[in-house]
Scaffold this motif. Structure first.
Motif, PDB file in Angstrom:
ATOM      1  N   PHE A   1       0.858  -1.187   0.000  1.00 55.68           N
ATOM      2  CA  PHE A   1       0.000   0.000   0.000  1.00 55.68           C
ATOM      3  C   PHE A   1       0.894   1.237   0.000  1.00 55.68           C
ATOM      4  N   ILE A   2       0.299   2.386  -0.314  1.00 53.29           N
ATOM      5  CA  ILE A   2       1.021   3.658  -0.320  1.00 53.29           C
ATOM      6  C   ILE A   2       0.504   4.476   0.859  1.00 53.29           C
ATOM      7  N   THR A   3       1.374   4.953   1.724  1.00 55.09           N
ATOM      8  CA  THR A   3       0.931   5.705   2.901  1.00 55.09           C
ATOM      9  C   THR A   3       0.383   7.069   2.489  1.00 55.09           C
ATOM     10  N   SER A   4      -0.251   7.749   3.443  1.00 53.86           N
ATOM     11  CA  SER A   4      -0.802   9.084   3.167  1.00 53.86           C
ATOM     12  C   SER A   4       0.306  10.090   2.872  1.00 53.86           C
ATOM     13  N   GLU A   5       1.558   9.736   3.210  1.00 55.18           N
ATOM     14  CA  GLU A   5       2.704  10.605   2.908  1.00 55.18           C
ATOM     15  C   GLU A   5       3.400  10.197   1.613  1.00 55.18           C
ATOM     16  N   GLY A   6       2.806   9.229   0.892  1.00 56.62           N
ATOM     17  CA  GLY A   6       3.370   8.819  -0.395  1.00 56.62           C
ATOM     18  C   GLY A   6       4.508   7.825  -0.296  1.00 56.62           C
ATOM     19  N   ILE A   7       4.602   7.113   0.826  1.00 50.72           N
ATOM     20  CA  ILE A   7       5.670   6.126   1.041  1.00 50.72           C
ATOM     21  C   ILE A   7       5.146   4.731   0.694  1.00 50.72           C
ATOM     22  N   LEU A   8       5.917   3.981  -0.082  1.00 53.34           N
ATOM     23  CA  LEU A   8       5.542   2.613  -0.451  1.00 53.34           C
ATOM     24  C   LEU A   8       5.858   1.652   0.693  1.00 53.34           C
ATOM     25  N   VAL A   9       4.890   0.787   1.011  1.00 51.09           N
ATOM     26  CA  VAL A   9       5.080  -0.247   2.035  1.00 51.09           C
ATOM     27  C   VAL A   9       4.771  -1.591   1.388  1.00 51.09           C
ATOM     28  N   ILE A  10       5.678  -2.566   1.548  1.00 48.21           N
ATOM     29  CA  ILE A  10       5.446  -3.905   0.992  1.00 48.21           C
ATOM     30  C   ILE A  10       5.562  -4.943   2.100  1.00 48.21           C
ATOM     31  N   ALA A  11       4.909  -6.090   1.899  1.00 46.14           N
ATOM     32  CA  ALA A  11       4.949  -7.173   2.887  1.00 46.14           C
ATOM     33  C   ALA A  11       4.869  -8.504   2.158  1.00 46.14           C
ATOM     34  N   GLY A  12       5.384  -9.543   2.788  1.00 47.81           N
ATOM     35  CA  GLY A  12       5.348 -10.868   2.184  1.00 47.81           C
ATOM     36  C   GLY A  12       3.959 -11.478   2.229  1.00 47.81           C
ATOM     37  N   ARG A  13       3.693 -12.371   1.247  1.00 51.78           N
ATOM     38  CA  ARG A  13       2.421 -13.103   1.223  1.00 51.78           C
ATOM     39  C   ARG A  13       2.582 -14.498   1.826  1.00 51.78           C
ATOM     40  N   ASP A  14       3.801 -15.032   1.717  1.00 49.29           N
ATOM     41  CA  ASP A  14       4.095 -16.389   2.177  1.00 49.29           C
ATOM     42  C   ASP A  14       5.578 -16.450   2.524  1.00 49.29           C
ATOM     43  N   ALA A  15       6.065 -17.650   2.837  1.00 54.61           N
ATOM     44  CA  ALA A  15       7.465 -17.797   3.245  1.00 54.61           C
ATOM     45  C   ALA A  15       8.419 -17.311   2.157  1.00 54.61           C
ATOM     46  N   LYS A  16       8.103 -17.640   0.900  1.00 58.12           N
ATOM     47  CA  LYS A  16       8.982 -17.252  -0.204  1.00 58.12           C
ATOM     48  C   LYS A  16       9.074 -15.736  -0.341  1.00 58.12           C
ATOM     49  N   THR A  17       7.906 -15.066  -0.368  1.00 58.42           N
ATOM     50  CA  THR A  17       7.926 -13.607  -0.549  1.00 58.42           C
ATOM     51  C   THR A  17       8.371 -12.886   0.724  1.00 58.42           C
ATOM     52  N   ASN A  18       8.187 -13.516   1.905  1.00 55.99           N
ATOM     53  CA  ASN A  18       8.733 -12.950   3.144  1.00 55.99           C
ATOM     54  C   ASN A  18      10.254 -12.885   3.062  1.00 55.99           C
ATOM     55  N   GLU A  19      10.822 -13.912   2.444  1.00 51.40           N
ATOM     56  CA  GLU A  19      12.274 -13.955   2.248  1.00 51.40           C
ATOM     57  C   GLU A  19      12.692 -12.858   1.268  1.00 51.40           C
ATOM     58  N   GLU A  20      11.916 -12.717   0.197  1.00 51.68           N
ATOM     59  CA  GLU A  20      12.270 -11.781  -0.875  1.00 51.68           C
ATOM     60  C   GLU A  20      12.205 -10.319  -0.446  1.00 51.68           C
ATOM     61  N   VAL A  21      11.124  -9.940   0.266  1.00 43.22           N
ATOM     62  CA  VAL A  21      10.957  -8.515   0.575  1.00 43.22           C
ATOM     63  C   VAL A  21      12.121  -7.979   1.398  1.00 43.22           C
ATOM     64  N   VAL A  22      12.714  -8.849   2.218  1.00 43.74           N
ATOM     65  CA  VAL A  22      13.853  -8.415   3.028  1.00 43.74           C
ATOM     66  C   VAL A  22      15.155  -8.545   2.245  1.00 43.74           C
ATOM     67  N   LYS A  23      15.359  -9.721   1.648  1.00 45.86           N
ATOM     68  CA  LYS A  23      16.627  -9.990   0.959  1.00 45.86           C
ATOM     69  C   LYS A  23      16.817  -9.084  -0.258  1.00 45.86           C
ATOM     70  N   LYS A  24      15.735  -8.854  -1.014  1.00 44.62           N
ATOM     71  CA  LYS A  24      15.851  -8.084  -2.258  1.00 44.62           C
ATOM     72  C   LYS A  24      15.528  -6.601  -2.100  1.00 44.62           C
ATOM     73  N   HIS A  25      14.631  -6.265  -1.150  1.00 47.51           N
ATOM     74  CA  HIS A  25      14.076  -4.906  -1.161  1.00 47.51           C
ATOM     75  C   HIS A  25      14.297  -4.084   0.105  1.00 47.51           C
ATOM     76  N   LEU A  26      14.921  -4.631   1.150  1.00 44.90           N
ATOM     77  CA  LEU A  26      15.186  -3.849   2.363  1.00 44.90           C
ATOM     78  C   LEU A  26      16.498  -3.093   2.190  1.00 44.90           C
ATOM     79  N   GLY A  27      16.389  -1.791   1.868  1.00 42.47           N
ATOM     80  CA  GLY A  27      17.575  -0.962   1.652  1.00 42.47           C
ATOM     81  C   GLY A  27      18.056  -0.306   2.936  1.00 42.47           C
ATOM     82  N   ASP A  28      19.225   0.328   2.861  1.00 41.97           N
ATOM     83  CA  ASP A  28      19.846   0.939   4.044  1.00 41.97           C
ATOM     84  C   ASP A  28      18.997   2.053   4.654  1.00 41.97           C
ATOM     85  N   LYS A  29      18.233   2.764   3.824  1.00 41.75           N
ATOM     86  CA  LYS A  29      17.433   3.898   4.311  1.00 41.75           C
ATOM     87  C   LYS A  29      16.001   3.485   4.658  1.00 41.75           C
TER      88      LYS A  29
END
Length: 590
Positions: free
Chosen positions: A396-424
């Protein structure tokens, strides 16, 4: 416009109205009026009964409606002694030098009410409610009064309310969407009930601060008479009136040319219906006058036949005036036959008026059908729209225009952190086993408190707490450096699971609620299920849900039908479990 918007507009423009003269009144369409008011110069005051009042030039109709003719007789050329808002509500009142009051109610379908000595002389729409009646001859009573936000009882009302802080301020004090701004400025949790410590004074101070108006601010989806915290306006104006005029034009332009064409046709039909009704009334009156002066007319007809008085010999017509009404008589007909001719005309006019009213209903149905078709066509475009990379996850997109993502299952839970969790970025998780990993994406922007709170609501709502029927739950956030696959010595970390090290920043008592609505992101319209405030800040049509007994599959079918998306896509949007509808706006859903 909300009550506060109307209050702000009156504060800014009162001197352009009070002590001025109403030169002319026009009705532009079913719900819009224009008052020409002269003070130092003539200004056009546009009033739309669905909640708008501001100065703006509009094209005026050549022929006045019957209701406007009535208004002109009472208010044309009269001086406005006082111009005010009633009870901090969406009601404005013009008090005139002849003792009359002209009242505009700018909520629901709206109303125009003419009052003399406290008694209603005429209303544009006569209505009866449980608590009041707007009828001719009744005393004018405004709707039940809410609390004054500048009053001294703010804290007492908040502490005795069954609602949380933001809803109490919105509903009990008529602050609407500005209730959230008050909570933000006061630094008080909008979801808590009651106040404690110095929160009471902070709330009062924040309320007083939003009554400090300066200029006008237009945002992507609304407007305000002061700058809003954490929001960047699309355009800033030196006056609130200019902001309203700009936003009003934007709203008008949202209707297609075809819809506007049908509206113009409907207005013509409405004028015809009024003319036919007027002709019917006049013909019936003449018929009654003929019978009321039966003997006198019989003698005149007889004199005409004997040639004792002048008449139109070619057409065999005699013109007479009775009680100020000019009547044309056929000297070849009896008194009764002449009266019957007018009654017959009245009957025909009544049928024509009925036909015109049916045509209006048909036009209304055509407009409704066309708007539905346009909406369906728009939603078909949604199906063919561009797809974003994050849609494979929960998002979803927050009211401040920030993108938020979350995993749907074990595979995507792994992906959102491994591939998309940046330093900032930030990592969020509900304080329960069986919840998705949530990543708040910075993408070069500053992640504000609102975005963190909304991500927390998303995290707890997408967890197994929803299916368990929880009302609220805690969530926590940490920095990317605190998230890893390194557990304690020998500890096995399953796929999709992550270990959090160090201090966790908790957010307590987060309500399990989500909202669903169609939003626009990077020029693309898409259906979003996210934190409540993130959705309602982006669309005026939405449904708020909580854990409940409605089967998820059944609810998904309803959502799919409303938004014109596949059921499978609707299912992917929804949280894991049954649904309860908490609130809906602009959507027909059971």
């Amino acid at each position: 416009m909300l009550s506060l918007d109307i209050y702000a507009w009156i504060q800014e423009n009162r001197e352009c109205v009070e002590l001025g003269f109403i030169k002319k009144i026009y009705q532009l369409d079913e719900s819009s009026f224009l008052l020409k008011i002269y003070t130092d110069k003539t200004r056009s005051l546009y009033i739309n009964l669905r909640g708008w009042i501001y100065f703006d030039e509009r094209e005026t109709p050549l022929e006045p409606s019957m209701f406007v003719m009535f208004l002109r007789k009472r208010f044309g050329g009269r001086r406005i002694i006082k111009f005010e808002q009633i009870d901090f509500d969406r009601i404005v009142r013009f008090q005139m030098d002849n003792g009359y009051e002209l009242i505009f109610e700018l909520f629901s379908e709206g109303n125009v009410i003419v009052v003399k000595n406290g008694v209603i002389e005429r209303a544009y729409r006569e209505r009866v409610w449980r608590h009041r009646a707007v009828l001719r001859g009744e005393g004018y009573v405004p709707p039940p009064q809410r609390h004054n936000p500048l009053g001294e009882d703010v804290c007492e009302v908040v502490n005795s309310s069954r609602y949380d802080m933001v809803r109490t301020l919105a509903l009990e004090f008529n602050l609407g969407r500005y209730a959230e701004e008050v909570c933000t400025r006061a630094g008080v949790d909008k979801n808590k009930k009651g106040v404690e410590g110095d929160e009471c004074e902070r709330i009062k101070k924040a309320i007083r601060s939003i009554f400090n108006f300066h200029g006008g601010y237009v945002y992507e989806d609304f407007f305000s008479p002061f700058p809003l915290s954490g929001r960047t306006p699309v355009k800033i104006f030196s006056t609130f009136n200019d902001a309203l005029r700009e936003y009003g034009k934007k709203k008008v332009n949202e209707e297609s040319e075809e819809v506007l064409r049908l509206r113009r046709r409907m207005e013509e039909q409405r004028k015809l219906a009024e003319e036919f009704s007027k002709d019917e009334e006049k013909a019936r009156k003449i018929g009654d006058l003929i019978y009321g002066h039966f003997q006198e007319i019989a003698e005149l007809l007889e004199k005409a036949r004997r040639g004792e008085i002048e008449y139109d010999r070619k057409n065999r017509k005699l013109k007479v005036e009775i009680e100020g009404e000019e009547i044309v008589l056929d000297i070849n007909k009896s008194v009764g036959e002449n009266a019957s001719k007018y009654y017959e005309k009245a009957k025909k006019m009544k049928e024509k008026a009925k036909g015109a009213l049916e045509a209006i209903k048909k036009s209304e149905m055509e407009i409704e059908a066309l708007k539905k078709k346009e909406k369906r066509d728009e939603r078909k475009k949604v199906l063919r729209r561009r797809r974003f990379w994050f849609e494979k996850y929960r998002w979803f997109i927050t009211s401040e225009g920030i993108l938020v993502i979350a995993g749907r299952d074990a595979k995507t839970n792994e992906e959102v952190v491994k591939k998309h969790l940046g330093d900032k970025d930030l990592y969020m998780h509900a304080d329960i086993h069986g919840a998705p990993s949530v990543v708040i994406k910075s993408e070069g922007k500053e992640i504000g408190e609102k975005s963190i709170e909304e991500a927390a609501q998303f995290a707890v709502s997408m967890s197994k707490a929803w299916n368990a029927g929880f009302g609220n739950l805690a969530a926590y956030w940490v920095y990317p450096s605190q998230v890893s696959k390194m557990g304690e010595s020998g500890e096995y970390v399953a796929r999709g699971a992550w270990v959090v090290h160090g201090k966790r920043n908790y957010i307590h008592h987060v309500p399990l609620q989500l909202a669903i609505g169609e939003v626009e992101y990077q020029g693309v319209k898409m259906v979003m299920c996210g934190a409540v405030n993130s959705v309602i800040s982006r669309t005026s049509e939405y449904v708020v849900i909580a854990p409940g007994d409605i089967d998820k599959n059944v609810f998904a079918k309803k959502i799919a039908k409303i938004f014109g998306i596949p059921v499978e896509e609707a299912l992917k949007l929804l949280p894991p479990g049954g649904i309860r509808i908490m609130e809906k706006k602009g959507l027909k859903i059971d």
